[in-house]
Design a protein around this motif. Structure first.
Motif, PDB file in Angstrom:
ATOM      1  N   UNK A  93       0.855  -1.187   0.000  1.00 51.49           N
ATOM      2  CA  UNK A  93       0.000   0.000   0.000  1.00 51.49           C
ATOM      3  C   UNK A  93       0.888   1.234   0.000  1.00 51.49           C
ATOM      4  N   UNK A  94       0.696   2.107  -0.991  1.00 51.16           N
ATOM      5  CA  UNK A  94       1.581   3.272  -1.075  1.00 51.16           C
ATOM      6  C   UNK A  94       1.225   4.317  -0.023  1.00 51.16           C
ATOM      7  N   UNK A  95       2.155   5.207   0.311  1.00 49.90           N
ATOM      8  CA  UNK A  95       1.855   6.267   1.269  1.00 49.90           C
ATOM      9  C   UNK A  95       0.627   7.044   0.800  1.00 49.90           C
ATOM     10  N   UNK A  96      -0.318   7.259   1.695  1.00 52.91           N
ATOM     11  CA  UNK A  96      -1.551   7.945   1.321  1.00 52.91           C
ATOM     12  C   UNK A  96      -2.617   7.010   0.766  1.00 52.91           C
ATOM     13  N   UNK A  97      -2.265   5.730   0.579  1.00 55.04           N
ATOM     14  CA  UNK A  97      -3.239   4.750   0.115  1.00 55.04           C
ATOM     15  C   UNK A  97      -4.226   4.423   1.224  1.00 55.04           C
ATOM     16  N   UNK A  98      -5.336   3.822   0.859  1.00 54.29           N
ATOM     17  CA  UNK A  98      -6.393   3.546   1.832  1.00 54.29           C
ATOM     18  C   UNK A  98      -6.533   2.043   2.069  1.00 54.29           C
ATOM     19  N   UNK A  99      -6.648   1.683   3.331  1.00 56.21           N
ATOM     20  CA  UNK A  99      -6.821   0.296   3.750  1.00 56.21           C
ATOM     21  C   UNK A  99      -8.270   0.110   4.205  1.00 56.21           C
ATOM     22  N   UNK A 100      -8.964  -0.862   3.593  1.00 56.01           N
ATOM     23  CA  UNK A 100     -10.336  -1.197   3.975  1.00 56.01           C
ATOM     24  C   UNK A 100     -10.333  -2.621   4.523  1.00 56.01           C
ATOM     25  N   UNK A 101     -10.876  -2.802   5.732  1.00 56.14           N
ATOM     26  CA  UNK A 101     -10.802  -4.088   6.417  1.00 56.14           C
ATOM     27  C   UNK A 101     -12.174  -4.680   6.725  1.00 56.14           C
ATOM     28  N   UNK A 102     -12.193  -6.004   6.836  1.00 58.29           N
ATOM     29  CA  UNK A 102     -13.333  -6.756   7.386  1.00 58.29           C
ATOM     30  C   UNK A 102     -13.090  -6.751   8.890  1.00 58.29           C
ATOM     31  N   UNK A 103     -13.823  -5.911   9.630  1.00 58.49           N
ATOM     32  CA  UNK A 103     -13.479  -5.658  11.032  1.00 58.49           C
ATOM     33  C   UNK A 103     -13.580  -6.882  11.932  1.00 58.49           C
ATOM     34  N   UNK A 104     -14.405  -7.866  11.601  1.00 57.28           N
ATOM     35  CA  UNK A 104     -14.512  -9.063  12.440  1.00 57.28           C
ATOM     36  C   UNK A 104     -13.371 -10.053  12.195  1.00 57.28           C
ATOM     37  N   UNK A 105     -12.737  -9.984  11.033  1.00 63.57           N
ATOM     38  CA  UNK A 105     -11.691 -10.952  10.696  1.00 63.57           C
ATOM     39  C   UNK A 105     -10.283 -10.381  10.777  1.00 63.57           C
ATOM     40  N   UNK A 106     -10.152  -9.068  10.756  1.00 62.30           N
ATOM     41  CA  UNK A 106      -8.832  -8.443  10.890  1.00 62.30           C
ATOM     42  C   UNK A 106      -8.804  -7.767  12.258  1.00 62.30           C
ATOM     43  N   UNK A 107      -8.291  -8.506  13.243  1.00 67.18           N
ATOM     44  CA  UNK A 107      -8.297  -8.039  14.637  1.00 67.18           C
ATOM     45  C   UNK A 107      -7.073  -7.188  14.978  1.00 67.18           C
ATOM     46  N   UNK A 108      -6.001  -7.328  14.174  1.00 65.09           N
ATOM     47  CA  UNK A 108      -4.772  -6.586  14.464  1.00 65.09           C
ATOM     48  C   UNK A 108      -4.316  -5.829  13.227  1.00 65.09           C
ATOM     49  N   UNK A 109      -4.947  -4.684  12.926  1.00 65.22           N
ATOM     50  CA  UNK A 109      -4.520  -3.887  11.774  1.00 65.22           C
ATOM     51  C   UNK A 109      -3.092  -3.395  11.965  1.00 65.22           C
ATOM     52  N   UNK A 110      -2.302  -3.291  10.889  1.00 63.20           N
ATOM     53  CA  UNK A 110      -0.914  -2.852  10.996  1.00 63.20           C
ATOM     54  C   UNK A 110      -0.779  -1.344  11.168  1.00 63.20           C
ATOM     55  N   UNK A 111      -1.887  -0.626  11.146  1.00 62.23           N
ATOM     56  CA  UNK A 111      -1.888   0.828  11.270  1.00 62.23           C
ATOM     57  C   UNK A 111      -3.201   1.232  11.938  1.00 62.23           C
ATOM     58  N   UNK A 112      -3.240   2.454  12.460  1.00 58.33           N
ATOM     59  CA  UNK A 112      -4.516   2.924  13.008  1.00 58.33           C
ATOM     60  C   UNK A 112      -5.281   3.765  11.983  1.00 58.33           C
ATOM     61  N   UNK A 113      -4.780   3.812  10.747  1.00 59.99           N
ATOM     62  CA  UNK A 113      -5.447   4.545   9.672  1.00 59.99           C
ATOM     63  C   UNK A 113      -6.078   3.543   8.710  1.00 59.99           C
ATOM     64  N   UNK A 114      -7.347   3.261   8.908  1.00 61.56           N
ATOM     65  CA  UNK A 114      -8.054   2.327   8.041  1.00 61.56           C
ATOM     66  C   UNK A 114      -9.546   2.583   8.130  1.00 61.56           C
ATOM     67  N   UNK A 115     -10.267   2.029   7.192  1.00 67.29           N
ATOM     68  CA  UNK A 115     -11.732   2.039   7.203  1.00 67.29           C
ATOM     69  C   UNK A 115     -12.171   0.599   7.342  1.00 67.29           C
ATOM     70  N   UNK A 116     -13.257   0.359   8.076  1.00 65.43           N
ATOM     71  CA  UNK A 116     -13.695  -1.032   8.209  1.00 65.43           C
ATOM     72  C   UNK A 116     -15.199  -1.113   8.422  1.00 65.43           C
ATOM     73  N   UNK A 117     -15.722  -2.264   8.070  1.00 61.16           N
ATOM     74  CA  UNK A 117     -17.107  -2.640   8.350  1.00 61.16           C
ATOM     75  C   UNK A 117     -17.109  -4.144   8.621  1.00 61.16           C
ATOM     76  N   UNK A 118     -18.031  -4.640   9.425  1.00 66.64           N
ATOM     77  CA  UNK A 118     -18.130  -6.094   9.653  1.00 66.64           C
ATOM     78  C   UNK A 118     -18.909  -6.738   8.497  1.00 66.64           C
ATOM     79  N   UNK A 119     -18.274  -6.830   7.339  1.00 68.43           N
ATOM     80  CA  UNK A 119     -18.952  -7.233   6.100  1.00 68.43           C
ATOM     81  C   UNK A 119     -19.692  -8.565   6.209  1.00 68.43           C
ATOM     82  N   UNK A 120     -19.034  -9.573   6.780  1.00 70.48           N
ATOM     83  CA  UNK A 120     -19.652 -10.903   6.843  1.00 70.48           C
ATOM     84  C   UNK A 120     -20.888 -10.881   7.732  1.00 70.48           C
ATOM     85  N   UNK A 121     -20.774 -10.257   8.900  1.00 68.22           N
ATOM     86  CA  UNK A 121     -21.919 -10.174   9.818  1.00 68.22           C
ATOM     87  C   UNK A 121     -23.058  -9.389   9.185  1.00 68.22           C
TER      88      UNK A 121
END
Length: 195
Positions: A93-121
């Motif tokens: 991910x390049x500097x300034x790029x955006x990280x989108x996570x599945x919040x229920x499955x990614x419990x330890x993000x490598x940064x505190x800059x991300x967007x997430x939703x519990x997609x599966x739930x």
């Protein structure tokens, strides 16, 4: 429809586990951007030999101009739907790029800059079928990405679906779009609007 936004080169990687619909998600989004929006798009994919439960990724390169190299290496957007995928692909991910996570499955993000939703739930509880999770993701990205027209992307989705699953996937798409707007806010895509 708003005029096409000029894109020099925009790279997206969808990543997660086999069985999450990663490849389908990439194909539908790529088709919507190419046929519906008029961009040049390349799509590449790979998945582990285990398929279901193994790792899976699908890359899109999107541009207003011809694409000279089809593979994504410097990601503007990483969609990580499993912890392993997040750990493996975050360095791309390049500097300034955006990280989108599945919040229920990614419990330890490598940064505190991300967007997430519990997609599966969300797919299970609000749509009634966990397999529609990838369509919830597509809906949220159609809100996030300023160069994606929601109506055009929804039409593209509906054009490839068999009639028996069209209504449920349209519901999942609309849910993803609505919740992304509610949770992430209206100014979220501004960083990409100026490029």
């Amino acid at each position: 429809m708003k005029p096409q936004q000029e894109l020099d080169r925009f790279e997206i990687r969808f990543s997660g586990l086999g069985g999450q619909g990663i490849i389908t998600l990439g194909k539908i989004m790529g088709q919507g951007l190419a046929l519906g929006h008029g961009y040049n798009v390349t799509q590449t994919q790979s998945y582990g030999p285990e398929a279901r439960g193994g790792s899976s990724k699908c890359d899109l390169v999107i541009s207003s101009k011809p694409i000279s190299y089809p593979k994504a290496e410097n990601l503007d957007l990483l969609v990580a739907l499993s912890q392993e995928a997040c750990n493996t692909y975050y360095p791309y991910l390049k500097p300034g790029g955006v990280l989108v996570l599945e919040s229920d499955l990614v419990k330890q993000p490598p940064t505190n800059q991300f967007l997430s939703l519990p997609y599966t739930a969300l797919a299970k509880e609000k749509v009634g079928i966990a397999q529609a999770m990838n369509t919830v993701v597509l809906g949220s990205l159609s809100f996030l990405l300023p160069f994606v027209n929601q109506g055009t992307m929804r039409k593209s989705l509906e054009s490839v679906l068999p009639p028996k699953i069209k209504a449920i996937n349209t519901k999942a798409f609309n849910l993803g779009h609505r919740l992304a707007k509610k949770e992430w806010g209206d100014d979220i895509g501004e960083a990409w609007r100026d490029e």
